[in-house]
Each structure stands twice: as C-alpha cells, then as structure tokens.
Write a protein that holds these residues in place. Structure first.
Motif, PDB file in Angstrom:
ATOM      1  N   LEU A   3     -13.922  -7.054 -30.372  1.00 43.80           N
ATOM      2  CA  LEU A   3     -15.092  -6.476 -29.718  1.00 43.80           C
ATOM      3  C   LEU A   3     -14.981  -4.951 -29.696  1.00 43.80           C
ATOM      4  CD1 LEU A   3     -17.717  -7.228 -28.271  1.00 43.80           C
ATOM      5  CD2 LEU A   3     -16.420  -7.239 -26.137  1.00 43.80           C
ATOM      6  N   GLY A   6     -15.997  -3.243 -32.704  1.00 45.33           N
ATOM      7  CA  GLY A   6     -17.419  -3.292 -33.013  1.00 45.33           C
ATOM      8  C   GLY A   6     -17.860  -4.540 -33.748  1.00 45.33           C
ATOM      9  N   SER A   8     -19.278  -8.264 -34.453  1.00 46.23           N
ATOM     10  CA  SER A   8     -20.392  -9.007 -33.854  1.00 46.23           C
ATOM     11  C   SER A   8     -19.895 -10.298 -33.216  1.00 46.23           C
ATOM     12  CB  SER A   8     -21.422  -9.353 -34.931  1.00 46.23           C
ATOM     13  OG  SER A   8     -20.881 -10.295 -35.833  1.00 46.23           O
ATOM     14  N   ARG A   9     -20.706 -10.850 -32.338  1.00 40.19           N
ATOM     15  CA  ARG A   9     -20.360 -12.117 -31.691  1.00 40.19           C
ATOM     16  C   ARG A   9     -20.182 -13.239 -32.709  1.00 40.19           C
ATOM     17  NH1 ARG A   9     -24.304 -12.824 -27.525  1.00 40.19           N
ATOM     18  NH2 ARG A   9     -25.342 -14.427 -28.706  1.00 40.19           N
ATOM     19  N   ILE A  27     -17.165 -12.020 -23.460  1.00 41.04           N
ATOM     20  CA  ILE A  27     -17.732 -10.679 -23.601  1.00 41.04           C
ATOM     21  C   ILE A  27     -18.330 -10.216 -22.277  1.00 41.04           C
ATOM     22  CG2 ILE A  27     -19.603  -9.355 -24.688  1.00 41.04           C
ATOM     23  CD1 ILE A  27     -19.023 -10.943 -27.273  1.00 41.04           C
ATOM     24  N   TYR A  31     -17.189  -6.869 -20.249  1.00 46.12           N
ATOM     25  CA  TYR A  31     -18.130  -5.840 -19.816  1.00 46.12           C
ATOM     26  C   TYR A  31     -18.008  -5.597 -18.314  1.00 46.12           C
ATOM     27  CZ  TYR A  31     -20.765  -6.010 -24.254  1.00 46.12           C
ATOM     28  OH  TYR A  31     -21.159  -5.939 -25.567  1.00 46.12           O
ATOM     29  N   ARG A  39     -22.518  -3.128 -25.634  1.00 39.61           N
ATOM     30  CA  ARG A  39     -21.501  -2.874 -26.660  1.00 39.61           C
ATOM     31  C   ARG A  39     -21.227  -1.385 -26.835  1.00 39.61           C
ATOM     32  NH1 ARG A  39     -19.767  -6.257 -30.717  1.00 39.61           N
ATOM     33  NH2 ARG A  39     -21.424  -7.655 -30.067  1.00 39.61           N
TER      34      ARG A  39
END
Length: 63
Positions: A3, A6, A8-9, A27, A31, A39
């Motif tokens: 993550l 950078g 992606s999920r 995620i 956060y 992101r």
C-alpha cells in the motif's frame, strides 16, 4: 508495504492471495492508524517519515 508503494487493492489481493473485503478492511485500519483519509494522504505521510530516516542508523556495517 504494498500500500505504501502505491499498489492498487486488486494488485494487493492477488499478490497476497486475500479477498477484496479482507484487503479493504486492512486498508481502512491502516488509514485509521495513520489518521489519513485516502491513499495520497498515506503516501504523503510515508514520504514525510522517510525524509527523516537516516539509513546509517539501521545498517550494521562490520569492518
């Protein structure tokens, strides 16, 4: 780490063999712990921390 790089999920799901729901939950927790809402905010926080990082402090060099 993925993550923070950078990724992606969907990429993270495939790389770690996890379901989308599991990755989404993780995620969300990341956060929350970093007190960010997306992101880009997370990437900015990671970059800010790395700016203060001195690699010499963590490298064990033996002569």
């Amino acid at each position: 780490m993925l993550l923070a790089q950078g990724r992606s999920r969907p990429y993270i799901c495939e790389a770690l063999y996890l379901s989308d729901g599991t990755v989404k939950t993780h995620i969300s927790h990341i956060y929350r712990k970093f007190d960010v809402h997306g992101r880009q905010e997370l990437l900015d926080a990671v970059q800010s921390e790395l700016a203060h990082f001195d690699p010499a402090e963590f490298v064990d060099i033996k002569n």
